[in-house]
Design an enzyme around this catalytic site. Structure first.
Site, PDB file in Angstrom:
ATOM      1  N   ARG A 193       0.850  -1.196   0.000  1.00 21.21           N
ATOM      2  CA  ARG A 193       0.000   0.000   0.000  1.00 21.21           C
ATOM      3  C   ARG A 193       0.886   1.247   0.000  1.00 21.21           C
ATOM      4  O   ARG A 193       1.531   1.559   1.001  1.00 21.21           O
ATOM      5  CB  ARG A 193      -0.927   0.026   1.221  1.00 21.21           C
ATOM      6  CG  ARG A 193      -1.791   1.290   1.245  1.00 21.21           C
ATOM      7  CD  ARG A 193      -2.998   1.199   2.171  1.00 21.21           C
ATOM      8  NE  ARG A 193      -2.665   1.170   3.581  1.00 21.21           N
ATOM      9  CZ  ARG A 193      -3.552   1.331   4.567  1.00 21.21           C
ATOM     10  NH1 ARG A 193      -4.842   1.542   4.279  1.00 21.21           N
ATOM     11  NH2 ARG A 193      -3.176   1.275   5.825  1.00 21.21           N
ATOM     12  N   ASP A 220      -3.902   3.658  14.375  1.00 17.42           N
ATOM     13  CA  ASP A 220      -3.078   4.158  13.291  1.00 17.42           C
ATOM     14  C   ASP A 220      -3.605   5.520  12.886  1.00 17.42           C
ATOM     15  O   ASP A 220      -4.432   6.112  13.598  1.00 17.42           O
ATOM     16  CB  ASP A 220      -3.020   3.170  12.121  1.00 17.42           C
ATOM     17  CG  ASP A 220      -4.360   2.982  11.416  1.00 17.42           C
ATOM     18  OD1 ASP A 220      -5.345   3.683  11.754  1.00 17.42           O
ATOM     19  OD2 ASP A 220      -4.424   2.147  10.497  1.00 17.42           O
TER      20      ASP A 220
END
Length: 500
Positions: free
Chosen positions: A157, A436
């Site tokens: 990613r 996150d």
């Protein structure tokens, strides 16, 4: 015009930042940088429309795509079965553990779980190269780490279209972080992955519509041509983690149809996007579960859309993480993750995400029971699903409340996460949850929306920030992104300026 220039040397970059690799990144930036910037301007214009009262809708101009009968390309063999995917930053130890975890797929993340310090980015690319070549290892005083058995299929990613990599300049301008991350990963590893019988696979974050997917498809096509890769050998799964993208899922799959391997329900960023884009005022984060109406509508539409088009629907991340030291915490985490994965598997998802190797077995067990020997659930078409625009935008949460405890929790999580991020740690265990950037975005956006709605006093928030046991830098960034007059688009933008 200048070719790519590296603003600061970093140990280990000789193998990663080669002249040939930087020339490839330069080509991508010169070819697509202007279009990327134009699409970001389009985002800004759309946001102004939404603030003026416009509501998102399914696009009239793409009705033929939505109503047409077409399917995406079949998945490559090593992505037919994605029942459990583990995600994590490109830290060397974490990558080895994830690849060895028993999950079918490992998503190596340069985005929300990676603090983009220059050392992290450069070493992350080195770690990718070593993992593809099966040479990745790590020696610590306590343990030796090496690949064992059959590693998980690697998917990378890159960072989102909105971010730049200031340490690398093309024509005196910072390069797109997306093109930089993708460019290096593809240049160094695409052919090696194909030689192994796999391929260059990517997760695409933060897209807000099909034109942004089209740009990625154009990038992939040029990369294949320039690197001599087979046509459509680059494959991509798109995270549907913005509410605007939810209205264009068919169109996003269409733009990437030769290369699409599915859509992922990026739940945490999706909640953040509802606040940011449409002004949703939601109750305490703990009350915004996957069963509230607007989240049910989103996931039902995602599964139905994917399966109609022959694409995988991948579920999201439960934030609970286990503890090897506290049996009660561990039992709670396992139970919550099991319930979450039971819901996803029964809803028709083909796979799911976990954040910790100890959660792989429970997710495998749950999805294995539903799949019953099949690699996926693509045959479940969910013909009866008919999700409306109104359902996607109905943010009422039955019984939901904004509480003092919710305010304290958001300030605590947001400030502590920023403290870790500014110290180079992108995935942080906080109060037995894996936080996150996406979850930190919810924390600060909720605070911002509550203050704007008059539900919470700004001074109350400031007092909580002042009392937080974190660095002054973390406090300053959180106050900026939680209490500004206008909602800052991404907290990583001002925070990035404070990274070394």
């Amino acid at each position: 015009m200048s070719v790519a220039a590296v603003a600061r040397p970093e140990a280990g970059q000789a193998e990663v930042l080669t002249p040939e690799a930087l020339a490839f990144v330069t080509l991508l930036e010169r070819e697509f940088g202007a279009e990327r910037r134009a699409l970001l301007e389009r985002r800004d214009a759309r946001q102004l429309e939404l603030r003026g009262g416009a509501q998102p809708a399914f696009l009239d101009e793409t009705r033929a795509i939505r109503e047409g009968e077409w399917r995406v390309a079949a998945p490559p063999p090593d992505l037919r079965d994605r029942r459990v995917e583990i995600t994590g930053p490109v830290d060397r130890k974490m990558m080895i553990n994830a690849l060895n975890s028993g999950a079918r797929v490992f998503m190596a993340d340069f985005e929300d779980s990676c603090s983009p310090t220059w050392p992290n980015i450069v070493s992350g690319q080195q770690n990718l190269r070593d993992s593809v070549r099966r040479t990745i290892s790590l020696e610590t005083p306590e343990k030796s780490y090496r690949l064992s058995g059959e590693p998980a299929t690697l998917v990378v990613r890159p960072r989102g279209w909105h971010l730049e990599e200031r340490h690398v300049l093309v024509d005196d301008r910072p390069v797109s972080a997306s093109l930089f991350d993708f460019g290096l990963a593809c240049f160094h590893n695409a052919q090696a992955l194909l030689d192994l019988g796999s391929g260059p696979y990517f997760y695409l974050p933060k897209l807000e519509g099909h034109l942004e997917a089209r740009l990625w498809n154009d990038v992939f096509a040029l990369a294949e041509e320039e690197l001599g890769l087979p046509h459509a050998s680059i494959r991509a799964t798109v995270l549907i983690e913005t509410i605007l993208a939810a209205f264009e899922m068919n169109e996003i799959l269409w733009e990437l149809r030769e290369r699409s391997t599915g859509l992922n329900a990026g739940r945490w960023d999706y909640i953040f996007s509802a606040i940011k884009k449409l002004g949703a005022v939601l109750p305490d984060r703990a009350q915004v579960t996957m069963t509230v109406p607007f989240m049910r509508a989103y996931t039902e539409l995602l599964v139905a859309t994917c399966h109609r088009r022959g694409a995988h629907a991948i579920g999201g991340m439960s934030a609970f993480i286990p503890s090897r030291r506290d049996s009660d915490v561990n039992a709670t985490a396992i139970a919550n993750v099991r319930d979450d994965k039971l819901r996803e598997s029964r809803d028709g998802f083909d796979g799911t995400w976990v954040a910790h190797p100890d959660l792989v077995p429970v997710a495998l067990e749950v999805f294995g029971a539903v799949l019953d020997g099949r690699p996926n659930q693509l045959e479940r078409n969910a013909e009866e699903v008919a999700v409306t625009a109104a359902a996607l935008c109905d943010f009422a949460v039955p019984g939901g409340k904004v509480t003092d405890a919710g305010v304290r929790a958001n300030v605590s999580v947001g400030t502590r996460y920023l403290d870790a991020w500014l110290d180079g740690v992108g995935a942080a265990a906080i109060d037995h949850l894996m936080e996150d950037v996406a979850t930190a975005e919810i924390s600060r956006a909720q605070v911002w929306s509550w203050v704007r709605a008059g539900l919470v006093e700004a001074e109350t928030v400031r007092a909580e920030i002042a009392a937080a046991p974190v660095s002054d830098a973390a406090k300053e960034v959180f106050e900026e992104v939680a209490l500004a007059d206008e909602l800052v688009e991404f907290l990583t933008l001002p925070a990035y300026d404070r990274l070394p």
